[in-house]
Design an enzyme around this catalytic site. Structure first.
Site, mmCIF file in Angstrom:
data_model
loop_
_atom_site.group_PDB
_atom_site.id
_atom_site.type_symbol
_atom_site.label_atom_id
_atom_site.label_comp_id
_atom_site.label_asym_id
_atom_site.label_seq_id
_atom_site.Cartn_x
_atom_site.Cartn_y
_atom_site.Cartn_z
ATOM 1 N N PHE A 215 -2.473 61.180 66.549
ATOM 2 C CA PHE A 215 -3.545 62.062 66.324
ATOM 3 C C PHE A 215 -4.937 61.462 66.503
ATOM 4 C CE2 PHE A 215 -5.760 59.843 62.706
ATOM 5 C CZ PHE A 215 -5.050 58.908 62.490
ATOM 6 N N HIS B 272 1.713 55.378 64.196
ATOM 7 C CA HIS B 272 1.171 56.510 63.698
ATOM 8 C C HIS B 272 -0.296 56.955 64.185
ATOM 9 C CE1 HIS B 272 1.944 59.901 60.422
ATOM 10 N NE2 HIS B 272 1.230 60.293 61.381
ATOM 11 N N GLN B 273 -0.437 56.885 65.540
ATOM 12 C CA GLN B 273 -1.526 56.991 66.113
ATOM 13 C C GLN B 273 -1.704 58.287 67.033
ATOM 14 O OE1 GLN B 273 -1.172 53.358 69.152
ATOM 15 N NE2 GLN B 273 -2.341 55.006 70.413
ATOM 16 N N ILE C 80 1.772 71.754 68.409
ATOM 17 C CA ILE C 80 2.197 70.769 69.128
ATOM 18 C C ILE C 80 3.367 70.653 69.816
ATOM 19 C CG2 ILE C 80 2.735 68.208 69.031
ATOM 20 C CD1 ILE C 80 1.207 68.112 66.346
ATOM 21 N N ASP D 197 6.362 57.315 66.842
ATOM 22 C CA ASP D 197 5.070 56.853 66.352
ATOM 23 C C ASP D 197 5.289 57.183 65.011
ATOM 24 O OD1 ASP D 197 2.195 56.968 66.640
ATOM 25 O OD2 ASP D 197 1.996 58.927 66.030
ATOM 26 N N GLU E 29 7.224 53.850 56.759
ATOM 27 C CA GLU E 29 5.901 53.629 57.267
ATOM 28 C C GLU E 29 4.892 53.251 56.207
ATOM 29 O OE1 GLU E 29 4.843 57.070 59.721
ATOM 30 O OE2 GLU E 29 3.391 57.028 58.479
ATOM 31 N N ARG F 211 7.467 63.612 61.911
ATOM 32 C CA ARG F 211 7.462 62.509 60.452
ATOM 33 C C ARG F 211 8.728 61.687 60.659
ATOM 34 N NH1 ARG F 211 2.701 63.279 60.244
ATOM 35 N NH2 ARG F 211 1.678 64.331 58.347
HETATM 36 P P1 NAI Z 1 3.294 73.853 63.270
HETATM 37 O O1 NAI Z 1 3.350 74.282 61.988
HETATM 38 O O2 NAI Z 1 2.300 74.394 64.391
HETATM 39 O O3 NAI Z 1 4.830 73.758 63.902
HETATM 40 C C1 NAI Z 1 5.684 73.545 62.915
HETATM 41 C C2 NAI Z 1 6.827 74.197 63.967
HETATM 42 O O4 NAI Z 1 8.213 73.702 63.139
HETATM 43 C C3 NAI Z 1 6.915 75.711 63.400
HETATM 44 O O5 NAI Z 1 7.007 76.509 64.452
HETATM 45 C C4 NAI Z 1 8.230 75.821 62.447
HETATM 46 O O6 NAI Z 1 8.691 77.076 62.544
HETATM 47 C C5 NAI Z 1 9.251 74.653 63.139
HETATM 48 N N1 NAI Z 1 10.120 74.497 62.052
HETATM 49 C C6 NAI Z 1 10.048 74.568 60.711
HETATM 50 N N2 NAI Z 1 11.311 74.123 60.343
HETATM 51 C C7 NAI Z 1 12.365 73.889 61.359
HETATM 52 C C8 NAI Z 1 13.358 73.495 61.484
HETATM 53 N N3 NAI Z 1 14.327 73.177 60.425
HETATM 54 N N4 NAI Z 1 13.933 73.374 62.910
HETATM 55 C C9 NAI Z 1 13.096 73.539 63.872
HETATM 56 N N5 NAI Z 1 11.961 73.820 63.652
HETATM 57 C C10 NAI Z 1 11.329 74.158 62.582
HETATM 58 O O7 NAI Z 1 2.997 72.188 63.243
HETATM 59 P P2 NAI Z 1 2.106 71.282 64.332
HETATM 60 O O8 NAI Z 1 0.831 71.341 64.210
HETATM 61 O O9 NAI Z 1 2.885 71.762 65.565
HETATM 62 O O10 NAI Z 1 2.881 70.080 63.752
HETATM 63 C C11 NAI Z 1 4.216 69.708 63.640
HETATM 64 C C12 NAI Z 1 4.222 68.456 62.809
HETATM 65 O O11 NAI Z 1 3.949 67.218 63.543
HETATM 66 C C13 NAI Z 1 3.463 68.174 61.420
HETATM 67 O O12 NAI Z 1 4.141 68.986 60.444
HETATM 68 C C14 NAI Z 1 3.233 66.925 61.266
HETATM 69 O O13 NAI Z 1 4.362 66.405 60.543
HETATM 70 C C15 NAI Z 1 3.505 66.259 62.610
HETATM 71 N N6 NAI Z 1 2.225 65.624 62.763
HETATM 72 C C16 NAI Z 1 2.302 64.461 63.400
HETATM 73 C C17 NAI Z 1 0.896 63.742 63.825
HETATM 74 C C18 NAI Z 1 0.864 62.198 64.269
HETATM 75 O O14 NAI Z 1 -0.362 61.567 64.437
HETATM 76 N N7 NAI Z 1 2.105 61.626 64.756
HETATM 77 C C19 NAI Z 1 -0.140 64.511 63.720
HETATM 78 C C20 NAI Z 1 -0.286 65.654 63.203
HETATM 79 C C21 NAI Z 1 0.865 66.464 63.043
#
Ligand code: NAI
Length: 335
Positions: free
Chosen positions: A298, A295-296, A155, A258, A263, A234
């Protein structure tokens, strides 16, 4: 397999039914959130399907296991709400949807950013009231500004690409550098430097012990005065009380979220007829420079279709060889 689907809304049903077409799985839909009480409703099922605010602590996992449930499929990417140690101890398999549409979340982050910057929410309300005054609607050019991205995975990289298109300077903080981000001009810097230099800060890291309250009092003391903070990852990645103080004293220029720490008791339901009991959340809603969505991020057709397909694929794989296609193991706890 028989699967009890918790926290179901009509749209979940529509997309899961479509993904399950032609298969023998029986989906039993429940509106209720999964917790120690509602876990009892899983009796007779071999799998449950859960969402972001369902409770999957040791007690709930043990209760599900006692009723014959052997698989939990999360219809989300984040798994911070699952006690993975407890799951590993009892042998419960956990599957998730590691990727569905990073574009959906990144684009929603951009929507929050543009709305906040150009005060679209306030402008819309004014124009409908016949008020065409511009006072209070002053924004800034994004072109040439510095955008700091914490968490540059799927993301974060998507958001980086979009912001590169706006002509922004990109800073990144992540223990793992992503070549896709470097390719669009991102410079990886220590977190302190990113906080000090960014006009817009956007959080795209998972919630882990290391990232809980990563934006707290200390971080907010060094952010660039007037910076915009965006969080679509989150809720607990930011310390909401500290952020409210920073908004009150003007250190933070604006906030777009979001997700919210507490929440689980609010989002995904219509509470418009009820008294709001969360005073911290209520305070957030009083700021003219705060924008909250429930939380929308997605919530797009493409993302829901992909979530449903991966969820059913996790169940198919477990039915075939006892392992979901995208398992979440205890080794993931470190994030
Ligand atoms: P991803 O796993 O592809 O990327 C997460 C990145 O965060 C990784 O590159 C990881 O190395 C990095 N990371 C881990 N610990 C860290 C730290 N201490 N400092 C900086 N970076 C760190 O995950 P993706 O798909 O990009 O999703 C990220 C987050 O977005 C998910 O874990 C989820 O919590 C949230 N999310 C929210 C949604 C929503 O509807 N609001 C929907 C989907 C995901």
């Amino acid at each position: 397999m028989e699967i009890v689907v918790y926290s179901t809304r009509p749209y979940d049903r529509r997309f899961l039914d479509a993904a399950n077409e032609g298969r023998a799985h029986r989906l039993r839909y429940l509106d209720a959130r999964l917790d120690a009480t509602t876990a009892l409703a899983a009796a007779g099922a071999s799998a449950v399907c859960a969402f972001v605010n369902d409770r999957l602590d040791a007690e709930v996992l043990a209760s599900l296991w006692a009723q014959g449930v052997r698989l939990v499929v999360l219809r989300c990417a984040g798994f911070n709400h699952v006690d993975l140690e407890a799951a590993a101890r009892i042998g419960m398999a956990i599957g998730r949807v590691p990727e569905y549409s990073p574009h959906a979340v990144a684009e929603h982050t951009v929507a929050l950013m543009l709305t906040l910057n150009r005060r679209i929410h306030r402008a819309h309300a004014r124009v409908r009231e016949g008020n065409f005054a511009l006072d209070g609607l002053l924004g800034f050019d994004l072109y040439g500004k510095t955008v700091g991205i914490i968490g540059t995975g799927k993301i974060g990289a998507c958001f980086a690409r979009i912001m590169a298109g706006f002509g922004c300077r990109l800073l990144g903080s992540d223990p793992r550098e992503n070549p896709d981000c470097i390719a669009v001009g991102m410079r990886y810097v220590p977190l302190d430097e990113l906080l000090r230099d960014s006009d817009v800060l956007s959080l795209h890291c998972p919630l882990t012990p290391a990232t809980r309250h990563v934006i707290g009092r200390e971080a907010l003391a060094i952010v660039k005065p007037g910076a915009m903070l965006l969080n679509t990852s989150r809720g607990a990645v930011i310390d909401t009380a500290a952020v409210i103080s920073a908004l009150k004293n003007g250190r933070l220029g604006s906030l777009g979220i979001d997700v919210y720490e507490e929440e689980a008791d609010l989002f995904f339901r219509d509470l418009s007829d009820e008294v709001l009991h969360d005073d911290v959340f209520a305070r957030l809603l009083t700021f003219p420079n705060v924008l909250v969505t429930g939380h929308q991020a997605f919530f797009t057709v493409e993302a829901l279709a992909a979530i449903a397909e991966t969820t059913i694929a996790n169940v198919d794989a477990f039915a075939a060889d006892g392992r979901p296609r995208h398992p979440v193991g205890i080794e993931k706890i470190a994030g």
